[in-house]
Design a protein around this motif. Structure first.
Motif, short mmCIF file in Angstrom:
data_model
loop_
_atom_site.label_atom_id
_atom_site.label_comp_id
_atom_site.label_asym_id
_atom_site.label_seq_id
_atom_site.Cartn_x
_atom_site.Cartn_y
_atom_site.Cartn_z
N GLY A 179 0.83 -1.26 -0.02
CA GLY A 179 0.00 -0.07 -0.06
C GLY A 179 0.87 1.19 -0.04
O GLY A 179 0.51 2.23 0.34
N ILE A 180 2.12 1.16 -0.54
CA ILE A 180 2.98 2.26 -0.48
C ILE A 180 3.24 2.64 -2.01
O ILE A 180 3.31 1.98 -2.77
CB ILE A 180 4.30 1.80 0.13
N GLU A 181 3.21 4.09 -1.88
CA GLU A 181 3.35 4.77 -3.04
C GLU A 181 4.77 5.64 -3.04
O GLU A 181 5.09 5.85 -1.97
CB GLU A 181 2.55 5.76 -3.74
N PHE A 182 5.50 6.21 -4.07
CA PHE A 182 6.80 7.02 -3.87
C PHE A 182 6.62 8.19 -4.67
O PHE A 182 6.17 8.38 -5.65
CB PHE A 182 8.00 5.88 -4.27
N ILE B 129 20.45 21.79 -11.23
CA ILE B 129 18.95 22.20 -11.42
C ILE B 129 18.40 21.15 -10.33
O ILE B 129 18.72 20.06 -10.61
CB ILE B 129 18.57 22.25 -12.72
N SER B 130 17.39 21.60 -9.74
CA SER B 130 16.59 20.78 -8.81
C SER B 130 15.14 20.84 -9.40
O SER B 130 14.62 22.08 -9.62
CB SER B 130 16.71 21.14 -7.33
N VAL B 131 14.45 19.65 -9.78
CA VAL B 131 12.91 19.83 -10.16
C VAL B 131 12.15 19.02 -9.16
O VAL B 131 12.66 18.58 -8.34
CB VAL B 131 12.97 19.07 -11.40
N GLY B 132 10.78 19.19 -9.33
CA GLY B 132 9.93 18.79 -8.43
C GLY B 132 9.78 17.43 -8.44
O GLY B 132 10.15 16.75 -9.64
N ALA B 133 9.34 16.76 -7.19
CA ALA B 133 9.16 15.13 -7.05
C ALA B 133 7.95 14.66 -7.95
O ALA B 133 6.98 15.43 -7.82
CB ALA B 133 9.20 14.88 -5.71
N LEU B 134 8.05 13.59 -8.55
CA LEU B 134 7.01 13.05 -9.10
C LEU B 134 6.86 11.48 -8.69
O LEU B 134 7.99 10.92 -7.95
CB LEU B 134 7.22 13.17 -10.53
N ASP B 135 6.03 10.77 -9.53
CA ASP B 135 5.91 9.21 -9.16
C ASP B 135 7.36 8.84 -9.88
O ASP B 135 7.91 9.52 -10.63
CB ASP B 135 4.86 8.69 -9.61
N PRO B 136 8.10 7.52 -9.29
CA PRO B 136 9.32 7.12 -9.85
C PRO B 136 9.26 7.07 -11.16
O PRO B 136 10.34 7.59 -11.95
CB PRO B 136 9.79 5.86 -9.00
N VAL B 137 8.67 6.56 -11.96
CA VAL B 137 8.60 6.54 -13.43
C VAL B 137 8.62 7.86 -13.87
O VAL B 137 9.53 8.02 -14.93
CB VAL B 137 7.61 5.23 -14.00
#
Length: 467
Positions: A144-147, A216-224
């Motif tokens: 039940g975990i998302e990243f 450069i640092s960008v926003g987080a998304l799902d891993p794929v």
């Protein structure tokens, strides 16, 4: 979010109609070609391109490609395993329609990452993007975990007119300096404009420590999607650099004996919308699962380096006391430990808390890197692994006896050593599957054999403009 379903011959329901609509929209924007991008085992982004009018056909039936690319080296030599590396066979590249984007710095072109399936319609066991998607899907179903994930991207800016493959910095300002920002103000402004037009949310872009270096640092998304974004960001930087008479090097070591380019990974685990790295009753607000996840990453780090730092040039960067994280240690905001616990600003911990894994560079295939990091963390979570004591300051200060007592060990100092650690790590090899695990071993062996006998400067030169 990315498409988490496998491609199927003939296309998934509504894909072909959607692709036709996308192609029409892209054509009205002046787009004529689509770059279909994938990353090979050596960490090189390889591409095929199609006319935009063929996008619908590609979404239904794919585009042909040889499986031999899974065992290419960075210098385009080919090694083999018992399954991969022969001239036989064919695969089909399927663009992820959720990620199609017109390229701001390459007018007339769009870009899309691909999944690869066999002609019989089965998953290709050597496809790293499919591997990461499977790891993410399994984590959601079993735990039940998302990243959420993001890659930092560091690169060195060189003059495109420099002779041969030499590196002549494109800016002379000091580290983090206003001088460097002013000298390349138009360049970085075009980068910001391109990213905005491509839907890439940028947290910050700034001069970094090494000669001619930016980050450069960008926003987080799902891993794929995060791995896709890392590939797209570098595609964009290359294109904008050329438009300004510059050349971008993402190599872990642009110059021997210098601080290199990292590709640090930020990773957090979530359940039911709650961040497991915040609001818990363990150290720094971590939950018990977050601590065990971090412990799993730490335990597998020696073998992980075969995936996260996969080039001979990687080991020119992985030096103590250079913020590269070369010891099996963790600490809160400790930039010399391999795993840095980030708690976030007061009032934002529930959104910002995450793990930063530092012994990662941009020679790594981002899909393999994230998939293996998640597999390692889940192994710790499943076994309720205990996170060892926190380390503050520079672990290099410890003598051998104290370091051993604290469980602090030096990560592999060569690619050959990393490969041996990887061979012994059943968790990572099982997660990858035999075809992909054997490809990792064969390609890494090929890389260190290709530079056998070269001194550090010649190794750096061999990979300077490769990634």
């Amino acid at each position: 979010m990315t498409t988490l379903a496998d491609p199927v011959p003939g296309g998934r329901p509504r894909d072909v109609g959607r692709a036709r609509a996308q192609a029409k929209d892209l054509s009205t924007k002046g787009v004529h070609g689509v770059v279909l991008a994938y990353v090979d085992t050596a960490g090189i982004c390889r591409v095929k391109t199609i006319p935009v009018s063929r996008l619908a056909s590609a979404s239904a039936w794919g585009v042909g490609m040889s499986p031999v690319f899974d065992t290419f080296l960075a210098n385009d030599s080919i090694v083999s395993t018992d399954v991969l590396g022969s001239p036989d066979g064919d695969l089909r590249l399927y663009p992820d329609l959720d990620q199609v984007v017109a390229l701001s710095a390459q007018p007339g072109w769009a870009w899309a990452p691909v999944d690869r399936i066999t002609q019989e319609g089965a998953r290709h066991p050597g496809c790293s993007r499919t591997f990461l998607r499977r790891i993410v899907t399994d984590a959601a179903q079993r735990h039940g975990i998302e990243f959420k994930a993001a890659f930092e991207v560091e690169w060195a800016v060189g003059q495109a007119t420099a002779p041969g493959d030499t590196f002549v910095p494109g800016t002379t300002g000091p580290a983090y300096s206003a001088t460097r920002q002013v000298e390349l103000s138009d360049y970085t402004l075009e980068l910001l404009t391109a990213f905005a037009e491509q839907g890439v949310d940028v947290d910050q872009i700034h001069p970094e420590y090494a000669t001619g270096q930016f980050e450069i640092s960008v926003g987080a998304l799902d891993p794929v999607a995060a791995a896709d974004r890392s590939v797209l960001v570098r595609q964009t930087i290359r294109a904008v650099s050329r438009r300004h008479g510059l050349r971008a090097s993402f190599s872990p070591a642009v110059l021997a004996g210098s601080v290199g380019n990292g590709g640090h990974v930020h990773l957090s685990a979530w359940r039911d919308g709650s961040n497991l790295h915040a609001g818990g009753d363990r150290r720094y607000g971590m939950t018990a699962e977050a601590e065990s996840f971090a412990a799993g990453v730490l335990a597998h780090l020696p073998a992980l380096t075969a995936v996260t730092a996969p080039s001979p040039a990687s080991h020119l960067r992985l030096r103590p006391s250079q913020w590269a994280g070369v010891f099996t240690a963790w600490g809160r905001e400790t930039r010399e430990t391999a795993v840095r616990v980030i708690t976030g600003m007061t009032g934002r911990q529930d959104q910002e808390a995450n793990l930063e894994v530092k012994p990662v560079d941009l020679a790594a295939n981002p899909y393999l890197a994230l998939g293996c990091l998640i597999a390692a963390g889940l192994d710790g979570l499943e076994s309720a692994a205990a996170l060892p004591e926190e380390i503050t300051g520079d672990p290099a200060r410890f003598g051998a006896e104290e370091a051993a007592a604290r469980g602090v060990h030096r990560l592999p100092t060569s690619l050959a050593e990393s490969v041996e650690e990887f061979r012994r790590d059943e968790v990572l090899r099982t997660a990858l599957g035999p075809v992909l695990a054997d490809a990792v071993i064969a390609v890494r062996q090929g890389e260190f054999e290709a530079v056998a006998g070269l001194d550090d400067e010649r190794v750096a030169a061999a990979y300077r403009w490769t990634y």
